[in-house]
Design an enzyme around this catalytic site. Structure first.
Site, PDB file in Angstrom:
ATOM      1  N   GLU A 289      46.920  38.281  38.521  1.00 23.55           N
ATOM      2  CA  GLU A 289      46.718  38.126  39.965  1.00 23.55           C
ATOM      3  C   GLU A 289      46.470  36.662  40.334  1.00 23.55           C
ATOM      4  OE1 GLU A 289      43.589  40.619  41.586  1.00 23.55           O
ATOM      5  OE2 GLU A 289      45.034  41.710  42.789  1.00 23.55           O
ATOM      6  N   HIS A 310      52.909  50.004  15.314  1.00 24.45           N
ATOM      7  CA  HIS A 310      53.819  51.110  14.995  1.00 24.45           C
ATOM      8  C   HIS A 310      54.666  51.499  16.200  1.00 24.45           C
ATOM      9  CE1 HIS A 310      51.957  51.837  11.007  1.00 24.45           C
ATOM     10  NE2 HIS A 310      50.994  51.149  11.607  1.00 24.45           N
ATOM     11  N   LYS A 424      51.059  47.706  50.312  1.00 25.46           N
ATOM     12  CA  LYS A 424      50.145  48.356  51.265  1.00 25.46           C
ATOM     13  C   LYS A 424      50.822  48.515  52.626  1.00 25.46           C
ATOM     14  CE  LYS A 424      45.891  46.392  49.353  1.00 25.46           C
ATOM     15  NZ  LYS A 424      44.791  45.451  49.591  1.00 25.46           N
TER      16      LYS A 424
HETATM   17  O1  PA5 Z   1      40.719  40.699  42.515  1.00 23.03           O
HETATM   18  C1  PA5 Z   1      40.898  41.184  43.620  1.00 23.03           C
HETATM   19  O2  PA5 Z   1      40.622  40.568  44.654  1.00 23.03           O
HETATM   20  C2  PA5 Z   1      41.440  42.576  43.775  1.00 23.03           C
HETATM   21  O3  PA5 Z   1      41.775  43.127  42.565  1.00 23.03           O
HETATM   22  C3  PA5 Z   1      40.415  43.456  44.444  1.00 23.03           C
HETATM   23  O4  PA5 Z   1      39.257  43.464  43.668  1.00 23.03           O
HETATM   24  C4  PA5 Z   1      40.939  44.884  44.619  1.00 23.03           C
HETATM   25  O5  PA5 Z   1      42.119  44.856  45.346  1.00 23.03           O
HETATM   26  C5  PA5 Z   1      39.911  45.728  45.330  1.00 23.03           C
HETATM   27  O6  PA5 Z   1      39.570  45.186  46.561  1.00 23.03           O
HETATM   28  P1  PA5 Z   1      38.260  45.628  47.305  1.00 23.03           P
HETATM   29  O7  PA5 Z   1      37.090  45.273  46.500  1.00 23.03           O
HETATM   30  O8  PA5 Z   1      38.293  44.853  48.602  1.00 23.03           O
HETATM   31  O9  PA5 Z   1      38.350  47.112  47.546  1.00 23.03           O
END
Ligand code: PA5
Length: 446
Positions: A289, A310, A424
């Site tokens: 990310e 394996h 989304k």
């Molecule tokens: O690292 C990040 O920002 C994302 O992985 C969020 O943690 C994830 O999308 C969850 O978001 P939220 O805590 O707003 O529900």
């Protein structure tokens, strides 16, 4: 001195050592960018000083709350997705008995995870379990609006209220969210839930040392002070010098970027301990990310050895040569189990009789490294002395710091995730969410 050791000698057949040394200046610039908070996304650098700014009252409050939960619940459900659950799960699974959920330890609630998918079967199965167990839950969402945890929480809230009554249910719910924004904050205020705050300047994937990770880890029975101590140790090391030979996070960032520039675009993190699988999952999110944007970034993958030798082992040995491996090596196992001698020796294993299982595992690790390097897969080794809270705290901070350096080296903002919105938007349009009418119309035309 760092307890985390990094060995990059097994990449020198692919990237000469001189290349790594020549990256020092650029890596130092990235290091400075973090320290001086002058880079992209610099309003999300709260994690850098977190171990130093340890709020002892907060830790004590979390521990008190964790004890209260341990007394009222056989099961603790952690509702959250991405950064709002992977850090907690990584640490809990690394420290737990491999079969914790079928062991009968009355003092520790079993930890279950939900809100990280939209599977009707998964949630229904969870309800089957929760029908029969005393439970409590935490719902974790920084934005407070994420669909997966929101759906799950709506269902479990109703389940809890039916099971315990509205007032008693409230005592079994802990919300972890933004200090003022979002639907979860509103709901928590309305229902008067116990609430912890996720600091504004810490993004989800860097939040394991905030209540997001600390509460579930404490409920699972682990020492959050030691976790912090470990992080603090690695913070001191990471901040005090950008010298590649003194700062393992800087060295890791340099090595992986050198490999990337040389065409190795997939990094496979390898564990030889099954309870480290979720640590790899946490790492995958952290790097995936943070770096995968602007058509750039190393693709983070994970395997468990020797299990996957394996299966994926074939590809790694002889498939497309665009991969490198980073092994998280655990020097010492927690338990002691030897291979017994057998008179008949029909399985032919007497040659390793009396040896510890971990010795065999280490030979598998060494043998694999030699084979993979020879087969064209560079290898970085990151080792910690053993799995405990202190070393995991170090490893977490090490990776967070390395990720920030690496992201800046790549030229991206390591603290945003604009690409996550695309699915989304389509999902909301397809579901007919108010406010997405235009998108719905556009999708109909496809
Ligand atoms: O690292 C990040 O920002 C994302 O992985 C969020 O943690 C994830 O999308 C969850 O978001 P939220 O805590 O707003 O529900």
């Amino acid at each position: 001195m760092s307890d985390i050791k990094i060995d990059i000698t097994n990449i020198f057949d692919f990237v000469p050592e001189s290349k790594i040394i020549s990256m020092q200046e650029q890596i130092s610039k990235c290091h400075k960018t973090i320290i001086n908070k002058t880079g992209k996304g610099n309003n999300f650098l709260g994690w850098v000083d977190l171990p130093e700014k340890l709020d002892i009252d907060l830790l004590k409050d979390i521990e008190t709350e964790a004890k209260r939960i341990q007394n009222i619940a056989e099961v603790f459900v952690v509702i959250g997705i991405g950064g709002s659950y992977l850090g907690a799960r990584a640490v809990i699974e690394a420290l737990s008995h491999n079969f914790a959920n079928i062991l009968d330890d009355k003092k520790k609630p079993k930890i279950l995870y939900a809100g990280n998918n939209i599977s009707e079967d998964y949630l229904s199965d969870l309800l089957d379990v929760l029908d029969k167990k005393d439970y409590a839950l935490t719902v974790i969402s920084k934005s407070g609006t994420t669909t997966e945890p929101a759906i799950t929480f709506r269902i479990l809230k109703k389940h809890l209220e039916k099971k315990y009554g509205k007032d008693n249910a409230k005592k079994r719910i802990i919300a972890i969210t933004d200090k003022e924004k979002g639907a979860l904050k509103k709901l928590s205020l309305k229902e008067n839930y116990k609430t912890y705050i996720i600091p504004d300047d810490i993004g989800g994937r860097y939040s394991v040392l905030t209540p997001v990770g600390l509460l579930p880890i404490a409920v699972a029975g682990f020492d959050i002070h030691k976790l912090f101590e470990g992080a603090k140790t690695m913070r001191n090391i990471s901040l005090s010098s950008s010298d590649l030979n003194l700062n393992p996070a800087a060295m890791y960032a340099a090595a992986r970027n050198a490999l990337y520039i040389n065409g190795k675009s997939i990094e496979i993190t390898v564990n030889f301990q099954p309870n480290m699988v979720f640590f790899t999952e946490w790492w995958k999110q952290l790097f995936g990310e943070s770096e995968g944007k602007e058509n750039k970034g190393i693709f983070p993958a994970g395997v468990s050895f020797t299990t996957d030798l394996h299966s994926m082992g074939q590809y790694i040995q002889q498939g497309v040569r665009n991969i490198f491996e980073t092994v998280i090596s655990i020097e010492k196992s927690q338990k002691n189990l030897k291979i017994p001698y057998d008179n008949d020796n029909l399985d032919g294993l007497n040659y390793i009789a009396d040896k510890n299982i971990d010795y065999v595992n280490k030979m598998a690790e060494l043998g694999t490294r030699l084979a993979h390097v020879k087969g064209g897969v560079p290898n970085i080794s990151i080792s910690i002395p053993e799995i405990n809270e202190f070393y995991l705290g170090q490893l977490i901070y090490f990776y967070e710091f390395a990720c920030a350096i690496s992201g800046y080296f790549l030229g991206v903002n390591p603290f945003d995730q604009p690409g996550v919105e695309a699915y989304k938007k389509n999902m909301f349009a397809l579901l007919g969410k108010p406010g997405f009418e235009k998108e719905t119309e556009a999708l109909k035309k496809i």
